[in-house]
Design an enzyme around this catalytic site. Sequence first.
Site, PDB file in Angstrom:
ATOM      1  N   ILE A  26     -37.084  51.060  10.265  1.00  0.00           N
ATOM      2  CA  ILE A  26     -37.219  51.295  11.710  1.00  0.00           C
ATOM      3  C   ILE A  26     -37.041  52.776  12.031  1.00  0.00           C
ATOM      4  CG2 ILE A  26     -36.347  50.679  14.010  1.00  0.00           C
ATOM      5  CD1 ILE A  26     -35.329  48.030  12.748  1.00  0.00           C
TER       6      ILE A  26
ATOM      7  N   THR B 125     -28.240  44.637  16.285  1.00  0.00           N
ATOM      8  CA  THR B 125     -29.031  43.468  15.934  1.00  0.00           C
ATOM      9  C   THR B 125     -28.665  42.237  16.765  1.00  0.00           C
ATOM     10  OG1 THR B 125     -29.401  41.887  14.125  1.00  0.00           O
ATOM     11  CG2 THR B 125     -27.318  43.051  14.088  1.00  0.00           C
ATOM     12  N   ASP B 126     -29.586  41.297  16.869  1.00  0.00           N
ATOM     13  CA  ASP B 126     -29.292  40.035  17.567  1.00  0.00           C
ATOM     14  C   ASP B 126     -28.352  39.149  16.753  1.00  0.00           C
ATOM     15  OD1 ASP B 126     -31.052  39.261  15.558  1.00  0.00           O
ATOM     16  OD2 ASP B 126     -32.469  38.242  16.883  1.00  0.00           O
ATOM     17  N   GLU B 127     -28.184  39.475  15.451  1.00  0.00           N
ATOM     18  CA  GLU B 127     -27.367  38.598  14.604  1.00  0.00           C
ATOM     19  C   GLU B 127     -25.901  38.586  15.011  1.00  0.00           C
ATOM     20  OE1 GLU B 127     -28.057  38.727  10.433  1.00  0.00           O
ATOM     21  OE2 GLU B 127     -30.211  38.959  10.672  1.00  0.00           O
TER      22      GLU B 127
ATOM     23  N   TYR C 150     -22.853  41.088   6.957  1.00  0.00           N
ATOM     24  CA  TYR C 150     -23.719  42.065   7.639  1.00  0.00           C
ATOM     25  C   TYR C 150     -23.508  42.001   9.150  1.00  0.00           C
ATOM     26  CZ  TYR C 150     -27.883  43.791  10.053  1.00  0.00           C
ATOM     27  OH  TYR C 150     -28.717  44.421  10.942  1.00  0.00           O
TER      28      TYR C 150
ATOM     29  N   LYS D 248     -21.909  44.744  11.827  1.00  0.00           N
ATOM     30  CA  LYS D 248     -22.648  45.295  12.982  1.00  0.00           C
ATOM     31  C   LYS D 248     -21.904  44.960  14.280  1.00  0.00           C
ATOM     32  CE  LYS D 248     -26.145  47.144  13.128  1.00  0.00           C
ATOM     33  NZ  LYS D 248     -26.557  48.576  13.013  1.00  0.00           N
TER      34      LYS D 248
ATOM     35  N   ASN E 272     -35.730  40.267  14.758  1.00  0.00           N
ATOM     36  CA  ASN E 272     -36.339  40.655  13.475  1.00  0.00           C
ATOM     37  C   ASN E 272     -37.574  41.534  13.658  1.00  0.00           C
ATOM     38  OD1 ASN E 272     -34.734  38.218  12.810  1.00  0.00           O
ATOM     39  ND2 ASN E 272     -35.599  38.573  10.785  1.00  0.00           N
TER      40      ASN E 272
HETATM   41  P1  NAD Z   1     -33.197  50.007   6.433  1.00  0.00           P
HETATM   42  O1  NAD Z   1     -32.273  49.364   5.452  1.00  0.00           O
HETATM   43  O2  NAD Z   1     -34.661  49.950   6.203  1.00  0.00           O
HETATM   44  O3  NAD Z   1     -32.813  51.558   6.591  1.00  0.00           O
HETATM   45  C1  NAD Z   1     -31.490  51.995   6.679  1.00  0.00           C
HETATM   46  C2  NAD Z   1     -31.483  53.502   6.437  1.00  0.00           C
HETATM   47  O4  NAD Z   1     -30.121  53.958   6.533  1.00  0.00           O
HETATM   48  C3  NAD Z   1     -31.979  53.923   5.049  1.00  0.00           C
HETATM   49  O5  NAD Z   1     -32.871  55.004   5.139  1.00  0.00           O
HETATM   50  C4  NAD Z   1     -30.716  54.309   4.301  1.00  0.00           C
HETATM   51  O6  NAD Z   1     -30.933  55.315   3.319  1.00  0.00           O
HETATM   52  C5  NAD Z   1     -29.842  54.815   5.447  1.00  0.00           C
HETATM   53  N1  NAD Z   1     -28.413  54.696   5.122  1.00  0.00           N
HETATM   54  C6  NAD Z   1     -27.763  53.610   4.640  1.00  0.00           C
HETATM   55  N2  NAD Z   1     -26.469  53.905   4.437  1.00  0.00           N
HETATM   56  C7  NAD Z   1     -26.288  55.182   4.829  1.00  0.00           C
HETATM   57  C8  NAD Z   1     -25.166  56.050   4.872  1.00  0.00           C
HETATM   58  N3  NAD Z   1     -23.950  55.643   4.452  1.00  0.00           N
HETATM   59  N4  NAD Z   1     -25.324  57.298   5.356  1.00  0.00           N
HETATM   60  C9  NAD Z   1     -26.550  57.719   5.783  1.00  0.00           C
HETATM   61  N5  NAD Z   1     -27.651  56.962   5.726  1.00  0.00           N
HETATM   62  C10 NAD Z   1     -27.519  55.698   5.264  1.00  0.00           C
HETATM   63  O7  NAD Z   1     -32.800  49.386   7.840  1.00  0.00           O
HETATM   64  P2  NAD Z   1     -33.728  49.012   9.075  1.00  0.00           P
HETATM   65  O8  NAD Z   1     -34.266  47.650   8.902  1.00  0.00           O
HETATM   66  O9  NAD Z   1     -34.649  50.131   9.349  1.00  0.00           O
HETATM   67  O10 NAD Z   1     -32.610  48.930  10.231  1.00  0.00           O
HETATM   68  C11 NAD Z   1     -32.235  50.103  10.940  1.00  0.00           C
HETATM   69  C12 NAD Z   1     -31.179  49.743  11.957  1.00  0.00           C
HETATM   70  O11 NAD Z   1     -31.686  48.772  12.859  1.00  0.00           O
HETATM   71  C13 NAD Z   1     -29.920  49.116  11.346  1.00  0.00           C
HETATM   72  O12 NAD Z   1     -28.811  49.592  12.044  1.00  0.00           O
HETATM   73  C14 NAD Z   1     -30.100  47.624  11.575  1.00  0.00           C
HETATM   74  O13 NAD Z   1     -28.861  46.973  11.684  1.00  0.00           O
HETATM   75  C15 NAD Z   1     -30.857  47.623  12.875  1.00  0.00           C
HETATM   76  N6  NAD Z   1     -31.755  46.464  13.099  1.00  0.00           N
HETATM   77  C16 NAD Z   1     -32.661  46.100  12.153  1.00  0.00           C
HETATM   78  C17 NAD Z   1     -33.539  45.037  12.417  1.00  0.00           C
HETATM   79  C18 NAD Z   1     -34.585  44.596  11.414  1.00  0.00           C
HETATM   80  O14 NAD Z   1     -35.232  43.578  11.636  1.00  0.00           O
HETATM   81  N7  NAD Z   1     -34.808  45.328  10.333  1.00  0.00           N
HETATM   82  C19 NAD Z   1     -33.462  44.347  13.634  1.00  0.00           C
HETATM   83  C20 NAD Z   1     -32.489  44.742  14.570  1.00  0.00           C
HETATM   84  C21 NAD Z   1     -31.656  45.814  14.298  1.00  0.00           C
HETATM   85  O1  DAU Z   2     -32.405  39.498  13.432  1.00  0.00           O
HETATM   86  C1  DAU Z   2     -32.379  40.851  13.122  1.00  0.00           C
HETATM   87  C2  DAU Z   2     -32.111  41.006  11.632  1.00  0.00           C
HETATM   88  O2  DAU Z   2     -33.288  40.599  10.964  1.00  0.00           O
HETATM   89  C3  DAU Z   2     -31.714  42.418  11.235  1.00  0.00           C
HETATM   90  O3  DAU Z   2     -30.506  42.769  11.843  1.00  0.00           O
HETATM   91  C4  DAU Z   2     -31.581  42.545   9.726  1.00  0.00           C
HETATM   92  O4  DAU Z   2     -31.322  43.892   9.362  1.00  0.00           O
HETATM   93  C5  DAU Z   2     -32.893  42.101   9.098  1.00  0.00           C
HETATM   94  O5  DAU Z   2     -32.761  42.117   7.689  1.00  0.00           O
HETATM   95  C6  DAU Z   2     -33.262  40.696   9.561  1.00  0.00           C
HETATM   96  O6  DAU Z   2     -32.348  39.714   9.024  1.00  0.00           O
HETATM   97  P1  DAU Z   2     -32.867  38.297   8.457  1.00  0.00           P
HETATM   98  O7  DAU Z   2     -31.860  37.781   7.513  1.00  0.00           O
HETATM   99  O8  DAU Z   2     -33.310  37.418   9.556  1.00  0.00           O
HETATM  100  O9  DAU Z   2     -34.212  38.814   7.683  1.00  0.00           O
HETATM  101  P2  DAU Z   2     -34.812  38.441   6.251  1.00  0.00           P
HETATM  102  O10 DAU Z   2     -36.165  39.067   6.173  1.00  0.00           O
HETATM  103  O11 DAU Z   2     -33.860  38.707   5.146  1.00  0.00           O
HETATM  104  O12 DAU Z   2     -34.991  36.862   6.348  1.00  0.00           O
HETATM  105  C7  DAU Z   2     -35.801  36.287   7.357  1.00  0.00           C
HETATM  106  C8  DAU Z   2     -35.720  34.774   7.199  1.00  0.00           C
HETATM  107  O13 DAU Z   2     -36.378  34.401   5.974  1.00  0.00           O
HETATM  108  C9  DAU Z   2     -34.309  34.238   7.065  1.00  0.00           C
HETATM  109  O14 DAU Z   2     -34.235  32.960   7.688  1.00  0.00           O
HETATM  110  C10 DAU Z   2     -34.098  34.093   5.560  1.00  0.00           C
HETATM  111  C11 DAU Z   2     -35.482  33.746   5.068  1.00  0.00           C
HETATM  112  N1  DAU Z   2     -35.835  34.217   3.706  1.00  0.00           N
HETATM  113  C12 DAU Z   2     -35.614  35.531   3.416  1.00  0.00           C
HETATM  114  C13 DAU Z   2     -35.938  36.035   2.167  1.00  0.00           C
HETATM  115  C14 DAU Z   2     -35.668  37.474   1.817  1.00  0.00           C
HETATM  116  C15 DAU Z   2     -36.417  33.352   2.792  1.00  0.00           C
HETATM  117  O15 DAU Z   2     -36.628  32.171   3.086  1.00  0.00           O
HETATM  118  N2  DAU Z   2     -36.733  33.856   1.566  1.00  0.00           N
HETATM  119  C16 DAU Z   2     -36.504  35.155   1.205  1.00  0.00           C
HETATM  120  O16 DAU Z   2     -36.808  35.523   0.035  1.00  0.00           O
END
Ligand code: NAD
Ligand code: DAU
Length: 353
Positions: A14, A132-134, A157, A161, A186
């Site tokens: 993101i 996050t919504d989690e 996790y 958060k 997500n």
């Molecule tokens: P990501 O894992 O793809 O990226 C995380 C980044 O943070 C990486 O570039 C990593 O190198 C950096 N990082 C990790 N630890 C660090 C540290 N100690 N110091 C400096 N940098 C560090 O994560 P993402 O999916 O892009 O999520 C970004 C943010 O958005 C997170 O805070 C996550 O909780 C939140 N978020 C993610 C989702 C989702 O669906 N992916 C949804 C809602 C909120």
């Molecule tokens: O809701 C926001 C969150 O969404 C973010 O805060 C997290 O950073 C992000 O990783 C994501 O969490 P989820 O656990 O929902 O995402 P993930 O892609 O890991 O899994 C999505 C759904 O799919 C979940 O119900 C678990 C399932 N899953 C996941 C993987 C990796 C599978 O069934 N098989 C898999 O191999």
Amino acid sequence: MEKTILITGGAGFIGSHVVRLFVNKYPEYKIVNLDALTYAGNLENLTDVDQKSSYVFEKGDIRDADFIDNLFTKYQFDGVLHLAAESHVDRSISDPMAFITTNIIGTVNLLNSARKIWTEGFENKLFYHISTDEVYGSLGEEGFFFEYTGYDPRSPYSASKASSDHLVRAYYHTYGLPVVLTNCSNNYGANQFPEKLIPLAINNIKNMKPIPIYGKGENIRDWLYVVDHARAIDMVFHEGKIGETYNIGGHNEWQNIDLIKELCAIMDRKLKREAGTSESLITYVKDRAGHDLRYAIDATKIKDELGWVPSLQFTEGLEKTVDWYLNNQEWMNRIVSGDYEKYYKKQYVTRDS
Ligand code: NAD
Ligand code: DAU
């Protein structure tokens, strides 16, 4: 107005979309991307903007308080967009500690440095925490998460958060630090690390490998295209009310198994495979421990107050996402070797058995 903005985690999924949007849309801002480049950080995500003169990359760890203090002194940031985090639920189950140190202590280090550096007052300053919504826990078949829903995190996790969210609000109430928070559902789209469901499935389908579905595939997530999340972050950063929280979501709920079947159909078409070929790869594996059943965001507040709504329909977003991964096979190949193979074996081979 000229501003110097810190974006943490800008080399991640993101974060890289947020950096791109800010660098392109606000050439008058200096954008400092701070990232530790963990396994999830990848500077290749930013090759289209990293030559711009307003963009600076700083490699560093938010867990290192002295480093963060020095960075704040060096740049005198006007605003912080904090995205750096350990973000994968499965990794938090096998190794919670990195989540505690980065997501909780790292966030407090940033809050402390912001407090210290903004000594002349908090006017025109902002600390924006991306969450996050989690944190709200797990829903049954009905209902939604609202901004006032009580916290009930259920994985290491989400607990880390939730803890960081509480600390950000505590700094607002106790010290008057100007903060804003968002809790998003997500995300999916380009540049997502293939430990998460959609890019993992795309990569496995491409390579005719099993698609691991946890449990019965009945868990529900609310999917949002990452560029729409970045747009929302831009709006909240510039127009959000200090001290407020905004929920961001796609109004787009899918059971995992239905989503994967939709993805399989798109992949069959794009790869010119016989219909049903990709679906035959679906493999049910052991469920995630403490697997949250359903997330669903009510995003009325951000719509009513800031006018944000998602711009893309899910099928369009999914098509674009598949196209990106198929056109960027080198990006994927560089990731799915070495450490990723070790992670994958540990996560899935033991689960399958
Ligand atoms: P990501 O894992 O793809 O990226 C995380 C980044 O943070 C990486 O570039 C990593 O190198 C950096 N990082 C990790 N630890 C660090 C540290 N100690 N110091 C400096 N940098 C560090 O994560 P993402 O999916 O892009 O999520 C970004 C943010 O958005 C997170 O805070 C996550 O909780 C939140 N978020 C993610 C989702 C989702 O669906 N992916 C949804 C809602 C909120
Ligand atoms: O809701 C926001 C969150 O969404 C973010 O805060 C997290 O950073 C992000 O990783 C994501 O969490 P989820 O656990 O929902 O995402 P993930 O892609 O890991 O899994 C999505 C759904 O799919 C979940 O119900 C678990 C399932 N899953 C996941 C993987 C990796 C599978 O069934 N098989 C898999 O191999």
